[in-house]
Motif scaffolding. Structure first.
Motif, PDB file in Angstrom:
ATOM      1  N   THR A 197       0.851  -1.187   0.000  1.00 17.72           N
ATOM      2  CA  THR A 197       0.000   0.000   0.000  1.00 17.72           C
ATOM      3  C   THR A 197       0.885   1.234   0.000  1.00 17.72           C
ATOM      4  O   THR A 197       1.757   1.376   0.871  1.00 17.72           O
TER       5      THR A 197
ATOM      6  N   VAL B 209       1.187   5.132   0.547  1.00 20.44           N
ATOM      7  CA  VAL B 209       0.504   6.227   1.236  1.00 20.44           C
ATOM      8  C   VAL B 209       1.153   7.532   0.779  1.00 20.44           C
ATOM      9  O   VAL B 209       2.329   7.792   1.045  1.00 20.44           O
TER      10      VAL B 209
ATOM     11  N   ILE C 238      -0.075   5.640   9.241  1.00 19.81           N
ATOM     12  CA  ILE C 238       0.707   4.401   9.293  1.00 19.81           C
ATOM     13  C   ILE C 238       0.908   3.947  10.730  1.00 19.81           C
ATOM     14  O   ILE C 238       0.868   2.748  11.033  1.00 19.81           O
TER      15      ILE C 238
ATOM     16  N   VAL D 247       7.410  -1.602   6.784  1.00 18.65           N
ATOM     17  CA  VAL D 247       7.216  -0.201   6.406  1.00 18.65           C
ATOM     18  C   VAL D 247       8.479   0.337   5.745  1.00 18.65           C
ATOM     19  O   VAL D 247       9.593   0.100   6.210  1.00 18.65           O
TER      20      VAL D 247
ATOM     21  N   LEU E 256       3.864  -1.334   3.756  1.00 19.65           N
ATOM     22  CA  LEU E 256       3.370   0.035   3.662  1.00 19.65           C
ATOM     23  C   LEU E 256       4.513   0.934   3.213  1.00 19.65           C
ATOM     24  O   LEU E 256       5.613   0.855   3.771  1.00 19.65           O
TER      25      LEU E 256
ATOM     26  N   GLU F 119       5.468   4.881   2.846  1.00 18.87           N
ATOM     27  CA  GLU F 119       5.131   6.290   3.055  1.00 18.87           C
ATOM     28  C   GLU F 119       6.034   7.127   2.158  1.00 18.87           C
ATOM     29  O   GLU F 119       7.248   7.185   2.355  1.00 18.87           O
TER      30      GLU F 119
ATOM     31  N   LEU G 267      -6.791  -1.512   3.270  1.00 23.10           N
ATOM     32  CA  LEU G 267      -5.863  -2.603   2.953  1.00 23.10           C
ATOM     33  C   LEU G 267      -6.650  -3.753   2.333  1.00 23.10           C
ATOM     34  O   LEU G 267      -7.775  -4.022   2.733  1.00 23.10           O
TER      35      LEU G 267
END
Length: 348
Positions: free
Chosen positions: A9, A11, A23, A37, A99, A101, A224
């Motif tokens: 994903t 972000v 997050i 992450v 994830l 970022e 998600l």
């Protein structure tokens, strides 16, 4: 070893839109997933990574939270992004979900294209792109102009073919998104929230779900597991920069200001607000050493909106104040920034 692709994903969102807060919420509410992450910072002080590592647990150990601070994630694919993803994939416990970022300045589409690189394309897939938008700022039209007015200006003046860099970044993030989260919804009334929705609907190339969010709190099941496979859907995600082989972030500059202890956090808040008014500073973030306080002060500022909180003890780390300051290109004068911030230093 499982042959299923690991979902990722992305972000995205403008500076200070709440990406790290979201997050952090997902890390604290993983829904049974083992998370990893990847954080891409603008500047070399890993503020967002530090915040997220403080949330590390068995579902996402600190070893599964990696940072890229050497430049935009979409400009360093071969040298930084691919090797870092491979580190995550090689963890002793394979993550169930990754994830990413992005920096607030990153264009998401080049990052989506990176998922077609041979080293990783059979191993990961873009589950979805989540764009965060500050509801108050969007409603005020700061980063999303009136489409009709802009079209009229373009028709009258060829020199207005390109909007400001901030607007282009915002529009590109919307164009790549699967869901838009309207953040800091608690700071606006219902009319302002509807105005933000209308602005985004006018800018987005296709209808997008828009959900109001406060403090990053949202059911992970909503964002998600979208199964978007966005890397295979690039044509539906137009960009201002389509057709360019590469891009640079010359539109933005950053500097790191290192200071000793400060005595008054409120005086620091006023100094940061002054930087926004007088020097057009977009973003300030970092950790502050406050005299007499064992905890470090986390500062996050977007324009004149400044938030701060004590997040954790300094421990063995040096009690030094470090702030990342970001502005548009040619608007950043490090000496002038330091002069304003020096006014809040604790007396000797």
């Amino acid at each position: 070893m499982s042959l299923e692709k690991i979902p990722v994903t992305i972000v995205t969102g403008f500076l200070g839109s709440g990406k790290t807060t979201l997050i952090r919420h997902l890390l604290q509410n993983p829904g049974g997933r083992r998370l990893a992450v990847l954080v891409n910072e603008f500047g070399t002080v890993g503020v967002d990574g530090e915040i997220l590592k403080a949330c590390a647990d068995e579902n996402c150990p600190e070893s599964a939270i990696l940072e890229l601070a050497n430049g935009c994630i979409c400009c360093t694919v071969a040298d930084d992004f691919i090797p870092t993803v491979e580190k995550l994939l090689a963890l002793p416990q394979r993550p169930d979900h990754i994830l990413i970022e992005t920096s607030g300045l990153a264009l998401p589409k080049p990052l989506l294209k990176a998922f077609d690189w041979p080293a990783i394309r059979s191993r990961i897939t873009v589950d979805g792109v989540i764009a965060l938008a500050d509801a108050e700022a969007v409603a005020a039209g700061r980063f999303a102009p009136d489409v009709a007015a802009v079209d009229a200006q373009r028709a009258a003046d060829d020199s207005l073919d390109h909007e400001t860099p901030l607007s282009e970044v915002f529009e590109d993030q919307l164009a790549c998104a699967d869901i838009v989260l309207l953040t800091k919804a608690d700071l606006v009334d219902s009319a302002t929230l509807e105005q933000a929705r209308a602005v985004i609907a006018a800018e987005a190339p296709r209808p997008l779900p828009m959900l109001p969010v406060t403090d990053g709190v949202i059911d992970p099941a909503v964002i998600l597991g979208l199964n978007a496979a966005a890397e295979d859907d690039l044509a539906a995600r137009p960009s201002h920069h389509d057709g360019e082989d590469e891009h640079e972030h010359e539109d933005f500059d950053s500097t790191i200001i290192t200071l000793p202890e400060v005595s008054d956090p409120e005086a620091l808040t006023q100094a940061i607000q002054r930087l926004s008014r007088e020097q057009a500073i977009l973003r300030v973030k970092g950790f502050v050493a406050v005299r007499g306080k064992p905890m470090r002060l986390l500062v996050q500022a977007v324009g004149e909106r400044v938030r701060h909180q004590y997040d954790q003890p300094w421990g063995q780390r040096p009690r030094v104040t470090q702030l990342v300051v970001i502005a548009e290109h040619d608007h950043l004068d490090p000496a002038a920034v330091r002069a304003v911030l020096d006014t809040v230093l604790a007396p000797a």
